[in-house]
Design a protein around this motif. Structure first.
Motif, short mmCIF file in Angstrom:
data_model
loop_
_atom_site.label_atom_id
_atom_site.label_comp_id
_atom_site.label_asym_id
_atom_site.label_seq_id
_atom_site.Cartn_x
_atom_site.Cartn_y
_atom_site.Cartn_z
N ALA A 140 0.84 -1.18 0.00
CA ALA A 140 0.00 0.00 0.00
C ALA A 140 0.88 1.24 0.00
CB ALA A 140 -0.90 -0.01 1.24
N ALA A 146 -6.46 6.87 3.97
CA ALA A 146 -5.92 8.24 3.93
C ALA A 146 -6.91 9.25 4.49
CB ALA A 146 -5.56 8.61 2.49
N HIS A 187 -7.09 9.98 9.94
CA HIS A 187 -5.76 10.24 10.49
C HIS A 187 -5.33 9.12 11.41
CE1 HIS A 187 -2.68 12.94 12.53
NE2 HIS A 187 -2.39 12.92 11.25
N GLU A 209 -4.37 6.03 9.40
CA GLU A 209 -3.09 6.19 8.73
C GLU A 209 -1.95 6.04 9.75
OE1 GLU A 209 -2.93 8.73 5.34
OE2 GLU A 209 -1.00 9.54 5.97
N ARG A 210 -2.16 6.57 10.93
CA ARG A 210 -1.15 6.43 11.98
C ARG A 210 -0.96 4.96 12.36
NH1 ARG A 210 0.74 9.63 15.98
NH2 ARG A 210 0.69 11.15 14.30
N PHE A 242 -1.53 2.46 10.52
CA PHE A 242 -0.86 1.83 9.39
C PHE A 242 0.64 2.07 9.47
CE2 PHE A 242 0.63 1.85 4.99
CZ PHE A 242 0.22 0.59 4.61
N LEU A 243 1.01 3.31 9.77
CA LEU A 243 2.42 3.64 9.92
C LEU A 243 3.07 2.78 11.00
CD1 LEU A 243 3.75 7.28 9.97
CD2 LEU A 243 4.81 5.53 11.35
N ILE A 277 3.79 -0.63 9.76
CA ILE A 277 4.99 -0.66 8.92
C ILE A 277 6.25 -0.66 9.78
CG2 ILE A 277 6.28 0.52 7.12
CD1 ILE A 277 3.78 -0.42 6.00
N LEU A 278 6.21 0.12 10.86
CA LEU A 278 7.35 0.14 11.76
C LEU A 278 7.58 -1.24 12.39
CD1 LEU A 278 6.87 3.62 13.46
CD2 LEU A 278 8.73 2.94 11.96
#
Lengths: 251, 251
Positions: free
Chosen positions: A96, A126, A129, A132-133, A135-136, A139-140
């Motif tokens: 993504a 998107a 907020h 999206e956070r 999701f971030l 990823i981390l």
DNA sequence: CGGTCGGTTGAGAAGTTTCAACGCCTGTGG
DNA sequence: CCACAGGCGTTGAAACTTCTCAACCGACCG
């Protein structure tokens, strides 16, 4: 289908229950976005060898594994195959917010995924907020996992790498292990992944891998019930063999 | 040098010019947030062995490398040291939006970083949707890099891993190589990283690494001017030796 | 029953680690 | 100004691990 899944309530799609990261993501979405996203999901079963995304392809779908194992793999010109990472239940795949896939996504076992159109997924995420956070953060987590894997592959001996892999897999399965590492528990791992695939994951040959398995059994760290069914008889010893490189942290 | 999407004005902090990711991040910030963030930056020089963040510590600063090499490293109980990854100019370090560092951040060479209070950095980024998105993309880049590194460590022979490392480093230095791989260019790499450190990065011993360097020289792929100054005499051969696992992609 | 697939085992070749020693350079103190 | 110590890269040699090729075995399947 659930009309109003409140936070913490399991979401069911085509008879498959969304777990882990997907569940958390849906929990965080505002009501309107969630109901917009729900009908987009689709459950798909896979079998060993299935290719979900081809190397270099721009994926049009993303997905979450609900059962079984996928792998990120790459086959080089000299026909040498590497498996870069496992994708286990709750993990996401499909790039993504990012370009073409740098590797093939293929199935190593039977299992299932929940998938969704990539662009629609991105668009909805998107707009929140919080999502999206989240999701971030996921990823981390992936980044941490990839770096842990770098550590594992850094050890020169195959037994060490195998021990680490078994520990990691047991951690995936039993996420509540901390503090019990010294207890004389016995964990059973049912991993329906072929030896060749594990070998490619560990950067070695099936033969060396087989010897490593049996070496672990000889030292009493594990017991091989069947090639796909291993009992972690002595976790402490396994950790010791692995070189202590892994914390038994929770997620 | 890269094109800057918006302002394009190089930003200078304490005589150090922000490049790459930091520049792009600042470019994307709205004017008010940028002027809020600018005074927070501080340039710090480092020397080999300096520890910027200790393993397990909750970092209170994040930073971007402007010159030299940092490493993520981990020392195990058996005194065995692994280097999990290099942090090269333009890269970020310091776990923004995340928990304690899982490894030590240490300097492998002389160099400098631009640093900023972590919480303030996060707070400002979080107020710009664009910046947060850019940040997410840079994490995705890191993820790709980590996975590429997994590929590299997957190859069993040290020469292959070393060849891959040299290619990656050359790519970092000359970001405009695509298409010219077959040209008889000569690239010079000045890498002031000790052999021991490179060895730990590649998961091998200094001795094996030395032999690998000289093996590459014997086959004509490189020329060792000094231990810290290598000439990539035959890039094509180097790629071949590396096992073709790396694309000469641009960033 | 024969074929194939996947795991295991054996044996020699190849590659790596480990320990030890050497040489070069640099910085320091006599 | 020289001698000497220490750091670092390199080289040598033996022990060890892994790779590769080959064969074998049991399970499953047509």
């Amino acid at each position: 289908m659930n009309e109003h899944p409140k936070s913490g309530q399991p979401v069911e799609i085509e008879g498959v229950v969304a777990q882990g990261k997907l569940q958390r993501l849906l929990d965080v979405l505002p009501e309107d976005l969630r109901s917009e996203m729900m009908p987009l999901w689709q459950s798909i079963r896979f079998s060993p060898g299935d290719v979900l995304i081809e190397d270099g392809e721009v994926a049009d779908r993303i997905g979450f594994v609900t059962d079984g194992f996928l792998a990120m793999s790459k086959t080089l010109q000299d026909r040498h195959r590497h498996i870069i990472g496992l994708i286990t239940p709750s993990d996401m795949f499909g790039r993504a917010f990012n370009g073409p896939s740098g590797y093939r996504i293929e199935a190593l076992s039977d299992g299932a995924v929940l998938t969704c159109d990539r662009q629609k997924f991105e668009a909805i995420i998107a707009r929140s907020h919080e999502a999206e956070r989240l999701f971030l953060l996921s990823i981390l987590d992936e980044l941490d996992a990839a770096r842990e894997w770098v550590m594992v592959l850094g050890s020169s001996k195959v037994v060490e790498r195998l021990a680490s892999l078994l520990i990691i897999l047991s951690r995936h399965k039993y996420r509540t292990l901390e503090g019990t590492a010294h207890a004389p528990i016995q964990l059973n791992l049912h991993i329906h992944i072929k030896r060749v695939d594990i070998a490619h994951l560990l950067g070695t040959s099936p033969e060396s891998l087989s010897r490593a398995f049996h070496q672990l059994e000889r030292t009493g760290a594990i017991r091989i019930v069947t090639p796909y069914d291993v009992e972690l008889a002595n976790l402490e010893r396994l950790i010791e063999i692995s070189g202590n490189s892994l914390e038994m942290r929770d997620e």
